[in-house]
Design an enzyme around this catalytic site. Sequence first.
Site, PDB file in Angstrom:
ATOM      1  N   HIS A 253     -12.321 -13.422  24.099  1.00  0.00           N
ATOM      2  CA  HIS A 253     -11.115 -13.340  23.160  1.00  0.00           C
ATOM      3  C   HIS A 253     -11.720 -13.456  21.943  1.00  0.00           C
ATOM      4  O   HIS A 253     -12.849 -14.069  21.451  1.00  0.00           O
ATOM      5  CB  HIS A 253     -10.279 -14.542  23.557  1.00  0.00           C
TER       6      HIS A 253
ATOM      7  N   ASN B 190      -7.251 -10.947  23.128  1.00  0.00           N
ATOM      8  CA  ASN B 190      -8.255 -10.235  23.789  1.00  0.00           C
ATOM      9  C   ASN B 190      -9.260  -9.542  22.752  1.00  0.00           C
ATOM     10  O   ASN B 190      -8.755  -8.838  21.659  1.00  0.00           O
ATOM     11  CB  ASN B 190      -7.659  -9.419  24.617  1.00  0.00           C
TER      12      ASN B 190
ATOM     13  N   HIS C  55     -15.463 -11.719  29.805  1.00  0.00           N
ATOM     14  CA  HIS C  55     -14.083 -11.661  29.469  1.00  0.00           C
ATOM     15  C   HIS C  55     -13.994 -12.273  27.976  1.00  0.00           C
ATOM     16  O   HIS C  55     -13.784 -13.682  28.252  1.00  0.00           O
ATOM     17  CB  HIS C  55     -13.140 -12.007  30.481  1.00  0.00           C
TER      18      HIS C  55
ATOM     19  N   CYS D 186      -2.047 -12.116  17.768  1.00  0.00           N
ATOM     20  CA  CYS D 186      -1.751 -11.685  16.173  1.00  0.00           C
ATOM     21  C   CYS D 186      -2.206 -12.488  15.452  1.00  0.00           C
ATOM     22  O   CYS D 186      -2.262 -13.628  15.347  1.00  0.00           O
ATOM     23  CB  CYS D 186       0.033 -11.556  16.171  1.00  0.00           C
TER      24      CYS D 186
ATOM     25  N   ASP E 203      -3.308  -9.250  30.776  1.00  0.00           N
ATOM     26  CA  ASP E 203      -3.395 -10.419  29.838  1.00  0.00           C
ATOM     27  C   ASP E 203      -3.177 -10.225  28.499  1.00  0.00           C
ATOM     28  O   ASP E 203      -2.819 -10.962  27.933  1.00  0.00           O
ATOM     29  CB  ASP E 203      -5.091 -10.447  29.707  1.00  0.00           C
TER      30      ASP E 203
END
Lengths: 302, 302
Positions: A210, A250, A208, A241, A17
């Site tokens: 981010h 992530n 999961h 970034c 990912d």
Amino acid sequence: MKPLPPQVTIVEVGPRDGLQNEAAAIDTASKIALIESLAAAGHTRIEAGAFVSPKWVPQMADTEAVFAGLRRKADVRYSALVPNLAGLERATKAGVTDIALFASASETFSQRNINKSIADSLKDYAEVAKTALAANMRVRGYLSTAFGCPFEGDIDPARVVEVTEALFEMGVEEVAVSDTIGMAHPGQVTALLRLLAAAVPLRGIALHFHDTRGTALVNVYAALEEGVVVFDSAAGGLGGCPYAPGAAGNLATEDLLFMLDGLGISTGVDRRQVTAASRALEPQLGHPLPSRLLQAEAAKAR
Amino acid sequence: MKPLPPQVTIVEVGPRDGLQNEAAAIDTASKIALIESLAAAGHTRIEAGAFVSPKWVPQMADTEAVFAGLRRKADVRYSALVPNLAGLERATKAGVTDIALFASASETFSQRNINKSIADSLKDYAEVAKTALAANMRVRGYLSTAFGCPFEGDIDPARVVEVTEALFEMGVEEVAVSDTIGMAHPGQVTALLRLLAAAVPLRGIALHFHDTRGTALVNVYAALEEGVVVFDSAAGGLGGCPYAPGAAGNLATEDLLFMLDGLGISTGVDRRQVTAASRALEPQLGHPLPSRLLQAEAAKAR
């Protein structure tokens, strides 16, 4: 208040990912070195690649080569994303034992991302899961946009439960409920987990996150309080970034470990070794890794 | 589980704790514009400057001019840091109604930061507080390095309680328990707050987090669960930069608001207006602001 779980499992998704969302092309040897370093750091579950179309995801075009070159540790599960039966065949040939399917809780996201309705994708995935299970593979299901969709906005939690149930019905051992665009807040996490716990075994739920809006760690914390014990993260926060278009990193494994180590929750993963693995890859990415812990360390070193 | 508080107060510390840690010199007019924009956004408490030595903190040298030029709103408390009686005199002349004292829980940090032992600083602050209270001022006490010290490492929580009690004894209405170097994890927050709640009224405790290691939001969340209702933050995360030496940004007000808004906790502060205020200042800073929310928005806009 209920005590937090004493131990959690991290699923390291950086090599898949993370890297699939990096603009830079990373050579196969570097990917293998990254995966081997992460395994040496103590990770027991690493998503190592994806058997998807190289036309759509060129960053994953060398997944066969990655699996072929990888010195696999016996106690580590190396998984790969598989979109369909053709992908499963490639995974099987590569000796992959753990596959992951990518479903969505948002109809629009499903259409845009995999060009299928949710219902059609589930029908196809059921076939893939059946074949994989018959070959003694373990199957994970991702459930993307579970906390919000870039196209539809809010997602009905009942829908998330419904698709989660459908994934378990086809035999997946775990559903990774995913905040694909990093917009979840802890109130949503608590509420959704309570709904899910009433419908499916919570031990099969991974989360999961981010860190797009800085809420990944607090969302993990809210999930820990509900008893979740499996979390995805990516070394260094790969895949995002702070100053690049579409910043959507992530949750960084280092940041997750900083919190879990502090809380005394054991993971078996060594933070310093993960940091070293991230740092080794950083020069090839063309930007600093977004992990706050890495940034703090870099600032201190100056 | 106890419900979270329905409402919290944010103390906006960007114009003081933020700007004093920026390398760029910000002109007085821009500072005033920032403070007025933050008040217009709904903030009711803003730390606007510090009457400290311009030799040691040149960024705060124009605090008199800031207070002189500021159009003050009646329902907003504009505070200033005051290190001693001379500073208090300057504050009084400037018409300041709210002052803040800066104590430490670490002996070494106290020596290095204000060149006094903790005991001596408390003795001097008691004098300042007494004079300020006699003039009907409100007094806040910062308690720095409460969760760890860059020189001493771990700080004994009993020491934190002791200094907090000493501050309340001299008449401060609130103690801002501060994670000066951004190393706290939520387990520490919960444990320390339970110790504090047994010794002092929790309504008088504010928490002040830096997001150095990405844990500021989760620490706020852990504190909300313990019933804390006052939090410090800085517009845009002023005072820190991901890629600058000593990166140590305050928790960004925007990031805090994103979480609190999501949780349905009211603050009276408008996130969009805070964002606009931060963005207006950003070109003068020489680096992007570290707020994750600002970065996500900037990425989206590209």
